[in-house]
Write an enzyme that holds these catalytic residues in place. Structure first.
Site, PDB file in Angstrom:
ATOM      1  N   GLU A  46       0.817  -1.203   0.000  1.00  0.00           N
ATOM      2  CA  GLU A  46       0.000   0.000   0.000  1.00  0.00           C
ATOM      3  C   GLU A  46       0.861   1.267   0.000  1.00  0.00           C
ATOM      4  OE1 GLU A  46      -3.225   0.491  -0.119  1.00  0.00           O
ATOM      5  OE2 GLU A  46      -3.933  -1.581  -0.043  1.00  0.00           O
ATOM      6  N   ARG A  85       9.868   1.502   5.855  1.00  0.00           N
ATOM      7  CA  ARG A  85       8.613   1.006   6.415  1.00  0.00           C
ATOM      8  C   ARG A  85       7.652   0.715   5.267  1.00  0.00           C
ATOM      9  NH1 ARG A  85       6.523   5.075  10.244  1.00  0.00           N
ATOM     10  NH2 ARG A  85       8.217   4.279  11.532  1.00  0.00           N
ATOM     11  N   LYS A 120       4.758  -6.902  21.261  1.00  0.00           N
ATOM     12  CA  LYS A 120       5.410  -6.314  22.424  1.00  0.00           C
ATOM     13  C   LYS A 120       4.382  -6.130  23.544  1.00  0.00           C
ATOM     14  CE  LYS A 120       9.155  -3.855  20.053  1.00  0.00           C
ATOM     15  NZ  LYS A 120       9.836  -2.554  19.863  1.00  0.00           N
ATOM     16  N   GLU A 147      17.219  -1.555   7.920  1.00  0.00           N
ATOM     17  CA  GLU A 147      16.093  -2.095   8.682  1.00  0.00           C
ATOM     18  C   GLU A 147      14.811  -1.936   7.867  1.00  0.00           C
ATOM     19  OE1 GLU A 147      14.317  -1.721  13.167  1.00  0.00           O
ATOM     20  OE2 GLU A 147      14.223   0.072  11.921  1.00  0.00           O
TER      21      GLU A 147
END
Length: 238
Positions: A46, A85, A120, A147
């Site tokens: 997306e 991301r 988490k 990352e």
């Protein structure tokens, strides 16, 4: 002054390697995105956002972690200088995209943290990968870490809200808000699972009811008619 110029050049080269690594992984993601659009008529990606940590942020993290203030120590211990991301529609898209990236021959997987299967304590969910890619400079090859965080739209919305709340309260968040955030994370996870089920049902209906036109090829919105003779003589390669 000469030493300062040398130091500046080395620092510039150091930061540029992470910028180039970011470009390289972004290119890989874009290729996968386009391939999905052309071949599968469905794009699991997306949104993609990338960033480089500023030198100031890197130094702050080095001091916070207690590492020596050297380029070699930064390279060895700080693995999120370059970050990407990826926001997907469904949980299954996350794992499919992760497998595709990890299986590429020039990518080395350094670490994988699955905060979807094991969230988490605060409710945070996402899949974190540390990928190492080669960057070919003029006089050397640098192996650079990037990352990659992959999450659904619901996970990303929750993480954005949580970040804003912790920033506003300077990390001293009232307990009732912490509990509401955890509850919201559970609600988002339930929504993801429900949307995943709906998505699977839609795919089943599409596969059973829709006849695919194998005689038409679409690239860049241009349609090409494929001759039957061509399709019948081509052999699939394993």
């Amino acid at each position: 002054m000469k030493n300062l110029r040398v130091l500046k050049a080395e620092l510039t080269r150091f930061m540029m390697t992470y910028k180039f690594a970011l470009d390289e992984v972004n290119t890989k993601i874009d290729i996968l995105k386009q391939e999905f659009s052309y071949i599968h008529e469905y794009n699991p990606i997306e949104h993609v956002k990338s960033r480089l940590k500023s030198p100031e942020s890197i130094v702050q993290k080095i001091y916070r972690k207690g590492y020596p203030l050297t380029l070699s120590a930064i390279r060895e211990n700080i693995q999120d200088i370059a970050g990407i991301r990826i926001t997907c529609s469904f949980i299954s898209d996350i794992y499919e995209l992760s497998n595709m990236l990890q299986s590429q021959k020039d990518i080395t997987v350094i670490d994988c943290n699955d905060y979807i299967k094991s969230p988490k304590p605060n409710g945070y969910q996402s899949l974190h990968l540390i990928l190492q890619v080669p960057v070919f400079m003029s006089d050397r090859v640098e192996m650079v870490c990037v990352e990659v965080q992959i999450r659904t739209i619901a996970m990303d919305f929750w993480a954005s809200l949580e970040h804003k709340i912790y920033y506003k309260y300077n990390k001293e968040v009232p307990q009732y808000l912490v509990e509401e955030l955890k509850e919201a994370a559970n609600t988002a996870a339930q929504l993801d699972r429900k949307m995943e089920n709906i998505h699977k049902e839609m795919l089943d209906i599409k596969n059973s009811d829709e006849e695919e036109d194998i005689y038409e090829l679409v690239i860049n919105n241009e349609k090409f008619q494929l001759p039957f003779d061509l399709l019948s003589t081509l052999k699939l390669r394993s």
